[in-house]
Design a protein around this motif. Structure first.
Motif, mmCIF file in Angstrom:
data_model
loop_
_atom_site.group_PDB
_atom_site.id
_atom_site.type_symbol
_atom_site.label_atom_id
_atom_site.label_comp_id
_atom_site.label_asym_id
_atom_site.label_seq_id
_atom_site.Cartn_x
_atom_site.Cartn_y
_atom_site.Cartn_z
ATOM 1 N N ALA A 11 -17.332 -1.882 -20.988
ATOM 2 C CA ALA A 11 -15.947 -2.010 -20.506
ATOM 3 C C ALA A 11 -15.396 -0.620 -20.207
ATOM 4 O O ALA A 11 -14.701 -0.405 -19.202
ATOM 5 C CB ALA A 11 -15.087 -2.722 -21.547
ATOM 6 N N ALA A 12 -15.703 0.329 -21.072
ATOM 7 C CA ALA A 12 -15.245 1.707 -20.841
ATOM 8 C C ALA A 12 -15.908 2.293 -19.593
ATOM 9 O O ALA A 12 -15.256 2.987 -18.811
ATOM 10 C CB ALA A 12 -15.556 2.564 -22.064
ATOM 11 N N VAL A 13 -17.176 1.991 -19.398
ATOM 12 C CA VAL A 13 -17.874 2.500 -18.205
ATOM 13 C C VAL A 13 -17.183 1.981 -16.938
ATOM 14 O O VAL A 13 -16.918 2.741 -15.997
ATOM 15 C CB VAL A 13 -19.371 2.093 -18.218
ATOM 16 C CG1 VAL A 13 -20.030 2.373 -16.862
ATOM 17 C CG2 VAL A 13 -20.121 2.823 -19.331
ATOM 18 N N ASP A 14 -16.861 0.690 -16.913
ATOM 19 C CA ASP A 14 -16.192 0.120 -15.724
ATOM 20 C C ASP A 14 -14.844 0.790 -15.486
ATOM 21 O O ASP A 14 -14.436 1.026 -14.347
ATOM 22 C CB ASP A 14 -15.983 -1.389 -15.892
ATOM 23 C CG ASP A 14 -17.291 -2.165 -15.805
ATOM 24 O OD1 ASP A 14 -18.337 -1.537 -15.527
ATOM 25 O OD2 ASP A 14 -17.259 -3.387 -16.027
ATOM 26 N N SER A 15 -14.165 1.095 -16.577
ATOM 27 C CA SER A 15 -12.860 1.742 -16.462
ATOM 28 C C SER A 15 -13.018 3.175 -15.936
ATOM 29 O O SER A 15 -12.226 3.624 -15.089
ATOM 30 C CB SER A 15 -12.190 1.721 -17.841
ATOM 31 O OG SER A 15 -10.907 2.253 -17.764
ATOM 32 N N ILE A 16 -14.030 3.870 -16.418
ATOM 33 C CA ILE A 16 -14.319 5.228 -15.920
ATOM 34 C C ILE A 16 -14.595 5.174 -14.419
ATOM 35 O O ILE A 16 -14.121 6.009 -13.642
ATOM 36 C CB ILE A 16 -15.529 5.828 -16.687
ATOM 37 C CG1 ILE A 16 -15.137 6.158 -18.130
ATOM 38 C CG2 ILE A 16 -16.084 7.064 -15.967
ATOM 39 C CD1 ILE A 16 -16.326 6.463 -19.041
ATOM 40 N N THR A 17 -15.362 4.171 -14.007
ATOM 41 C CA THR A 17 -15.681 4.012 -12.579
ATOM 42 C C THR A 17 -14.401 3.933 -11.750
ATOM 43 O O THR A 17 -14.252 4.622 -10.735
ATOM 44 C CB THR A 17 -16.534 2.745 -12.364
ATOM 45 O OG1 THR A 17 -17.779 2.904 -13.058
ATOM 46 C CG2 THR A 17 -16.795 2.472 -10.886
ATOM 47 N N ARG A 18 -13.469 3.102 -12.200
ATOM 48 C CA ARG A 18 -12.229 2.933 -11.429
ATOM 49 C C ARG A 18 -11.378 4.196 -11.424
ATOM 50 O O ARG A 18 -10.846 4.607 -10.390
ATOM 51 C CB ARG A 18 -11.430 1.746 -11.981
ATOM 52 C CG ARG A 18 -12.033 0.396 -11.627
ATOM 53 C CD ARG A 18 -11.093 -0.733 -12.001
ATOM 54 N NE ARG A 18 -10.972 -0.879 -13.444
ATOM 55 C CZ ARG A 18 -11.740 -1.664 -14.192
ATOM 56 N NH1 ARG A 18 -12.686 -2.389 -13.630
ATOM 57 N NH2 ARG A 18 -11.561 -1.741 -15.503
ATOM 58 N N SER A 19 -11.240 4.824 -12.596
ATOM 59 C CA SER A 19 -10.388 6.019 -12.675
ATOM 60 C C SER A 19 -10.944 7.153 -11.822
ATOM 61 O O SER A 19 -10.200 7.829 -11.105
ATOM 62 C CB SER A 19 -10.269 6.489 -14.128
ATOM 63 O OG SER A 19 -9.638 5.505 -14.901
#
Ligand code: HXC
Length: 268
Positions: free
Chosen positions: A173-181
């Motif tokens: 979930a954190a990886v996906d969030s990093i991708t977006r940011s």
């Protein structure tokens, strides 16, 4: 299976892949190489890396391996530096390194939880952070008109909830969030595209061996939307699409490649 893409779509590009010596990471390495890229792979195990580099070179691919752990910032710095020293530039970073084991929350210590977040989430962030100066528009050796590309390998576990995967679900979930940011900020500031791929169950991977030993045949397979497991090739084709000019207007997305599995319910 033969690639539907032209063999020169990554011609002249340089890619660095963490976890590139085995599993999905290795298949992406070899498909990038077959489509014209020079490939650097990073991993913790020298023997695995050496064997992978040998196989890549046997295919005529320019390849080199660097031992390193994404949890160590100094390793990230060194491997990125060495890659650019060796190939002259960096165009594509693929974060495919991941840690995984099955554990219930009762049995998983906070340190076990942290270990997987350190590898998957902090490791991905560290590699991106240290790669920025090589990937941004105008970086030495790069085409001055465009920035590079980052691909983060994720999962679908955290879209719902998955047994014995609380640590991996939180990490992805954190990886996906990093991708977006990063897509937002570095797309705007540096012309770097940042995307992810969320594989479903992929045959012959360390993840499948750990998460579903011996089970994904027969009944379980019949209940899946496309009646089959994915292949590493399927993930590599998605990576080619996102890393090549075909994906030029795609930024901040995580492409699910799971045959439709995560959104399905059993037939009543
Ligand atoms: C419970 C465990 C454990 C287990 C480790 N720990 N394995 N807890 N069950 N099976 C705990 C330890 O007890 C310790 O906590 C902490 O984690 C650190 O353990 P170490 O062994 O010291 O860490 P390390 O040697 O760094 O190894 C970490 C590792 C890693 C995460 C186990 O080596 C690893 O996963 N390697 C396999 C890589 C892999 O399979 N990659 C593919 C990922 S597939 P304490 O409290 O005791 O100190 C994937 C797909 C996801 O990601 C989605 C698919 C659909």
């Amino acid at each position: 299976m033969e690639s539907p893409f032209k063999p020169e779509i990554l011609k002249g590009k340089v890619a660095l892949l963490t976890g590139g010596g085995s599993g999905i990471g290795f298949e992406i390495s070899s498909q990038f190489g077959k489509h014209g890229a020079s490939v650097a792979i990073m991993g913790r195990r020298k023997q695995v890396l050496d064997a992978a580099v040998f196989s890549l070179r046997a295919l005529g691919i320019q390849a080199i391996g660097f031992v390193g752990d994404v949890r160590k910032r100094e390793d990230a710095v060194r491997v990125l530096q060495s890659t650019v020293q060796h190939f002259g530039r960096l165009d594509i970073l693929v974060n495919a390194a991941a840690g995984n084991f099955l554990a219930s929350p009762e049995d998983l210590s906070p340190n076990g939880f942290r270990t997987v977040l350190d590898i998957d989430s902090v490791g991905t962030y560290t590699m991106c952070h240290e790669a920025l100066k090589y990937l941004k528009k105008g970086a030495p050796g790069r085409d001055p008109s465009t920035g590079g590309v980052i691909l983060n390998i994720s999962a679908t576990l955290h879209y719902t909830a998955s047994w014995y995967q609380i640590h991996v679900s939180a990490a992805k979930a954190a990886v996906d969030s990093i991708t977006r940011s990063l897509a937002l900020e570095w797309g705007t500031d540096y012309d770097i595209r940042v995307n992810g791929i969320a594989p479903g169950p992929i045959e012959g991977t360390p993840g499948m061996r750990k998460l579903a030993p011996n089970e994904m045949t027969g009944k379980a397979r019949d209940a899946m939307p496309l009646f089959k497991l994915g292949e590493k090739w399927d993930i590599a084709m998605a990576a080619l699409y996102l890393a090549s000019d075909a994906g030029n207007y795609v930024n901040g997305t995580t492409l699910v490649v799971d045959g439709g599995l995560w959104l399905s319910h059993p037939r009543y």
